[in-house]
Motif scaffolding. Structure first.
Motif, PDB file in Angstrom:
ATOM      1  N   ILE A 452       0.817  -1.178  -0.166  1.00  0.00           N
ATOM      2  CA  ILE A 452       0.109   0.170   0.218  1.00  0.00           C
ATOM      3  C   ILE A 452       0.802   1.174   0.156  1.00  0.00           C
ATOM      4  N   ALA A 453       2.023   1.329   0.770  1.00  0.00           N
ATOM      5  CA  ALA A 453       2.944   2.321   0.962  1.00  0.00           C
ATOM      6  C   ALA A 453       4.363   2.017   1.041  1.00  0.00           C
ATOM      7  N   THR A 454       5.175   2.939   0.769  1.00  0.00           N
ATOM      8  CA  THR A 454       6.607   2.802   0.925  1.00  0.00           C
ATOM      9  C   THR A 454       7.015   3.952   2.004  1.00  0.00           C
ATOM     10  N   TRP A 455       7.948   3.660   2.932  1.00  0.00           N
ATOM     11  CA  TRP A 455       8.794   4.409   3.853  1.00  0.00           C
ATOM     12  C   TRP A 455      10.053   4.214   3.354  1.00  0.00           C
ATOM     13  N   LEU A 456      11.104   5.320   3.235  1.00  0.00           N
ATOM     14  CA  LEU A 456      12.254   5.194   2.905  1.00  0.00           C
ATOM     15  C   LEU A 456      13.141   6.179   3.704  1.00  0.00           C
ATOM     16  N   PHE A 457      13.963   5.310   4.545  1.00  0.00           N
ATOM     17  CA  PHE A 457      14.982   6.395   5.244  1.00  0.00           C
ATOM     18  C   PHE A 457      16.242   6.572   4.327  1.00  0.00           C
ATOM     19  N   TYR A 458      16.640   7.705   4.484  1.00  0.00           N
ATOM     20  CA  TYR A 458      18.022   8.054   3.852  1.00  0.00           C
ATOM     21  C   TYR A 458      19.134   7.831   4.997  1.00  0.00           C
ATOM     22  N   TYR A 488       2.030   6.714  -0.816  1.00  0.00           N
ATOM     23  CA  TYR A 488       1.038   5.660  -1.089  1.00  0.00           C
ATOM     24  C   TYR A 488       1.412   5.068  -2.482  1.00  0.00           C
ATOM     25  N   ASN A 489       1.358   4.068  -2.490  1.00  0.00           N
ATOM     26  CA  ASN A 489       1.582   3.245  -3.907  1.00  0.00           C
ATOM     27  C   ASN A 489       0.024   2.970  -4.572  1.00  0.00           C
ATOM     28  N   LEU A 490      -0.915   2.825  -3.562  1.00  0.00           N
ATOM     29  CA  LEU A 490      -2.076   2.451  -4.060  1.00  0.00           C
ATOM     30  C   LEU A 490      -3.068   3.723  -3.611  1.00  0.00           C
ATOM     31  N   PHE A 491      -4.127   3.822  -4.597  1.00  0.00           N
ATOM     32  CA  PHE A 491      -5.463   4.667  -4.109  1.00  0.00           C
ATOM     33  C   PHE A 491      -6.125   3.860  -3.121  1.00  0.00           C
ATOM     34  N   PRO A 492      -6.861   4.643  -2.347  1.00  0.00           N
ATOM     35  CA  PRO A 492      -7.703   4.065  -1.270  1.00  0.00           C
ATOM     36  C   PRO A 492      -8.505   2.918  -1.825  1.00  0.00           C
ATOM     37  N   SER A 493      -8.786   3.073  -3.033  1.00  0.00           N
ATOM     38  CA  SER A 493      -9.865   1.929  -3.445  1.00  0.00           C
ATOM     39  C   SER A 493      -8.933   0.474  -3.725  1.00  0.00           C
ATOM     40  N   ARG A 522      -3.502  -5.313   4.287  1.00  0.00           N
ATOM     41  CA  ARG A 522      -3.927  -5.779   5.561  1.00  0.00           C
ATOM     42  C   ARG A 522      -3.846  -4.986   6.613  1.00  0.00           C
ATOM     43  N   GLY A 523      -4.849  -4.861   7.354  1.00  0.00           N
ATOM     44  CA  GLY A 523      -4.824  -4.007   8.679  1.00  0.00           C
ATOM     45  C   GLY A 523      -4.995  -2.561   8.665  1.00  0.00           C
ATOM     46  N   GLN A 524      -5.033  -1.930   7.378  1.00  0.00           N
ATOM     47  CA  GLN A 524      -5.286  -0.708   7.260  1.00  0.00           C
ATOM     48  C   GLN A 524      -6.719  -0.448   7.013  1.00  0.00           C
ATOM     49  N   GLU A 525      -7.597  -1.449   7.133  1.00  0.00           N
ATOM     50  CA  GLU A 525      -9.271  -1.439   6.592  1.00  0.00           C
ATOM     51  C   GLU A 525      -9.690  -0.194   7.299  1.00  0.00           C
ATOM     52  N   PHE A 526      -9.401   0.015   8.496  1.00  0.00           N
ATOM     53  CA  PHE A 526     -10.067   1.037   9.052  1.00  0.00           C
ATOM     54  C   PHE A 526      -9.064   2.489   9.345  1.00  0.00           C
ATOM     55  N   ARG A 527      -7.808   2.187   8.948  1.00  0.00           N
ATOM     56  CA  ARG A 527      -7.110   3.221   9.173  1.00  0.00           C
ATOM     57  C   ARG A 527      -6.962   4.070   7.966  1.00  0.00           C
ATOM     58  N   ARG A 528      -7.025   3.494   6.890  1.00  0.00           N
ATOM     59  CA  ARG A 528      -7.106   4.171   5.485  1.00  0.00           C
ATOM     60  C   ARG A 528      -8.349   3.562   4.590  1.00  0.00           C
ATOM     61  N   PRO A 529      -9.514   4.003   5.302  1.00  0.00           N
ATOM     62  CA  PRO A 529     -10.569   3.104   4.511  1.00  0.00           C
ATOM     63  C   PRO A 529     -10.736   3.485   3.006  1.00  0.00           C
ATOM     64  N   CYS A 530     -11.499   2.443   2.282  1.00  0.00           N
ATOM     65  CA  CYS A 530     -11.750   2.614   0.878  1.00  0.00           C
ATOM     66  C   CYS A 530     -12.728   3.844   0.558  1.00  0.00           C
ATOM     67  N   THR A 531     -12.555   4.506  -0.729  1.00  0.00           N
ATOM     68  CA  THR A 531     -13.397   5.491  -1.105  1.00  0.00           C
ATOM     69  C   THR A 531     -14.177   4.814  -2.154  1.00  0.00           C
ATOM     70  N   LEU A 532     -15.222   5.691  -2.474  1.00  0.00           N
ATOM     71  CA  LEU A 532     -15.976   5.249  -3.663  1.00  0.00           C
ATOM     72  C   LEU A 532     -15.495   5.248  -4.927  1.00  0.00           C
ATOM     73  N   SER A 533     -14.663   6.152  -5.095  1.00  0.00           N
ATOM     74  CA  SER A 533     -14.333   6.331  -6.210  1.00  0.00           C
ATOM     75  C   SER A 533     -12.770   5.682  -6.631  1.00  0.00           C
ATOM     76  N   GLU A 534     -12.754   4.890  -7.794  1.00  0.00           N
ATOM     77  CA  GLU A 534     -11.565   4.576  -7.983  1.00  0.00           C
ATOM     78  C   GLU A 534     -10.030   5.048  -8.067  1.00  0.00           C
ATOM     79  N   LEU A 535      -9.827   6.115  -8.565  1.00  0.00           N
ATOM     80  CA  LEU A 535      -8.821   6.939  -8.728  1.00  0.00           C
ATOM     81  C   LEU A 535      -8.480   8.069  -7.834  1.00  0.00           C
ATOM     82  N   GLU A 536      -9.336   8.100  -6.951  1.00  0.00           N
ATOM     83  CA  GLU A 536      -9.360   9.144  -6.117  1.00  0.00           C
ATOM     84  C   GLU A 536      -8.320   9.294  -4.885  1.00  0.00           C
TER      85      GLU A 536
END
Ligand code: OGA
Ligand code: FE2
Length: 536
Positions: A452-458, A488-493, A522-536
């Motif tokens: 879903i997302a990338t965290w990168l330390f320099y 984020y690598n993925l949209f909320p959808s 997984r585990g982010q269902e309530f932390r980053r809920p899905c939206t109705l639009s696909e590419l939002e």
């Protein structure tokens, strides 16, 4: 397109046995520093050997001088000399034992210590593959950073601490490596550089005839017949009997004559074609070119209007109790996709700990071969990496918690912390961190969904090169020690955001350390809920 199928190593890497066998030194400075120490030890050992050899020679010299004097006196008056009984006794003793001892001394091998050190160390030396890898890295840097051959050969790079030159012989070597890769463009550049340095009077064992032989061939392969002929002529002036050059010359003359014939009959279609492709080239900027431009810092500039909407702020992790009293500094790096940078987010001590934990485990980073489904090494990902688990060190565990607090995402479904070290020329060409629709099985074993997302330390500054760039949108993010970026690598959808395609530019000077955390769905269902639009 093959690139679309490429995705980063998944935690599968964990399941594979870690190999300690020597592979690919050139991919990481971490391992190369060991080689510097080895070389230092070998020099000490070599000096010891020289000392031992000198002291042996000294003893032999003394003996020779003593005997020189003695035999001088003795030969002048042999009978008188031997009339002294002590002299007679000493002559017996010398011939019977002392000369024998001297013989043993002359024969004595002083090189034992050095040779056995050498034998032990040699097992850990780089091999041909390493040498070729390091050479290819140089060629890659030359292209990405638009460096002309002369600049590279004279060592005039930005930010270098220890200037270093290439000899004519080194240039010849680079040209030969390019030649074996059928890379005639670089063969020409480097053979020409070798020739130039010799013409300028550099003393070298490199041979102009050999260089001209390679050079004319590379030039011919690239279609410049006239220049190939000129070079072959030059070769024949140096070595009129050169068989291949004589043969080539005849062949070139034949082709030239044929071309002239064809031109007379008046066909200009080839020119036409050439012009058309030129036009096409200008309009269409392939990803590779965009990537290289961004790496050089020549990226498209964001419009001032957009830039004005980028801010910096103190961030408390959305009222996270651990950050309310001491919020962290956060800067917007880019708007779409949103990339934020956290400042002073990992301390120098933490960085040292992470590096020390990773060092013994660093191995050449792999990617998934879409054809065979196996993990393999690839020229487009050149670095060494290792995975660190939160269980093995409180520092790693603390870092994981920090990521969770500041992203608001559950890290228990994330992959382990990956530590990567890029040596000079190390890079990771444009890729997506998430799995695309045509590879739904990519993270199946993990059972945690897509990345879903990338965290990168320099974890280091880089003297030159080494930016993280996003060619789709034109963003360049420069490494700054102690900071981290997040996107984020993925949209909320759950749809993949293709604008997050990114790359790690080759390191030009210095050494780049990063560590990253790939967070999963997984585990982010309530932390980053899905939206109705696909590419939002
Ligand atoms: C990666 C990556 C970027 C960088 O490892 O997936 O994109 O700058 N790294 O190292
Ligand atoms: Fe990546």
């Amino acid at each position: 397109m093959a690139f679309n199928k490429i995705w980063c190593t998944v935690a599968l890497g964990l399941l594979l046995p870690v190999s300690y066998a020597h592979t690919d030194f050139f991919t990481s400075i971490g391992h190369m520093t060991d080689l510097i120490n080895t070389e230092k030890d070998l020099v000490v050992s070599l000096k010891d050997y020289i000392k031992a050899e000198e002291s042996k020679l000294e003893q032999i010299k003394k003996w020779a001088e003593k005997l020189d004097q003695l035999t001088d006196t003795a030969t002048k008056d042999p009978e008188g000399f031997l009339g002294h009984p002590v002299n007679a006794f000493k002559l017996m003793k010398r011939l019977n034992t002392e000369w024998g001892e001297l013989e043993s001394l002359v024969l004595k091998d002083m090189s034992d210590g050095f040779i056995s050190n050498m034998t032990i160390q040699r097992q850990f030396f780089p091999n041909d593959e390493d040498q070729t890898g390091a050479a290819k890295a140089l060629l890659r840097l030359q292209d990405t950073y638009n460096l002309d051959t002369d600049t590279l050969s004279r060592g005039n790079l930005p930010g270098v601490k220890h200037k270093s030159f290439l000899t004519a012989e080194d240039c010849f070597e680079l040209g030969k490596i390019a030649y074996t890769e059928a890379d005639y463009y670089h063969t020409e550049l480097w053979m020409e550089q070798a020739l130039k340095q010799l013409d300028e009077g550099e003393v070298s064992s490199a041979d102009k005839v050999y260089i001209l032989d390679y050079l004319s061939y590379a030039v011919y392969q690239q279609g410049d017949l006239a220049k190939a002929m000129m070079l072959t002529k030059r070769l024949l002036e140096l070595d009129p009997e050169h068989q291949r050059a004589n043969g080539n010359m005849k062949y070139f003359e034949y082709i030239m004559a044929k071309e002239k014939e064809a031109n007379k009959s008046g066909t200009d279609t080839e020119d036409q074609v050439e012009k058309e492709t030129e036009v096409k080239k200008k309009d269409y900027l392939p990803e590779r070119r965009k990537y290289e431009m961004l790496c050089r810092g020549e990226g498209l500039k964001m419009t001032p209007r957009r830039q004005k909407r980028l801010f910096c702020r103190y961030y408390d992790g959305n009222r996270n109790p651990r950050y309310i009293l001491g919020p962290v500094k956060q800067e917007d790096e880019w708007d779409k996709p949103r990339i934020v940078r956290f400042l002073d987010i990992i301390s120098d001590e933490e960085i040292e700990t992470v590096k020390e934990l990773a060092k013994p485990r660093l191995s050449r980073a792999t990617v998934h071969d879409p054809e065979t489904g196996k993990l393999t090494t690839a020229h487009y990902r050149v670095s060494k990496s290792a995975w660190l688990s939160g269980y093995e060190s409180p520092v790693v565990s603390r870092i994981n918690t920090r990521i969770q607090d500041l992203t608001g995402l559950d890290v228990s479904t994330a992959e382990e912390l990956q530590v990567a070290n890029y040596g000079v020329g190390g890079q990771y060409e444009p890729h997506f961190d998430f799995a695309r629709k045509d590879e739904p099985d990519a993270f199946k074993e993990l059972g945690t969904g897509n990345r879903i997302a990338t965290w990168l330390f320099y974890m280091s500054d880089v003297s030159a090169g080494g930016a993280t760039v996003f060619p789709e949108v034109g963003a360049s993010v420069w490494p700054r020690k102690g900071t981290a970026v997040f996107w984020y690598n993925l949209f909320p959808s759950g749809e993949g955001d293709y604008s997050t395609r990114h790359a790690a530019c080759p390191v030009l000077v210095g050494n780049k350390w990063v560590s990253n955390k790939w967070l999963h769905e997984r585990g982010q269902e309530f932390r980053r809920p899905c939206t109705l639009s696909e590419l939002e």
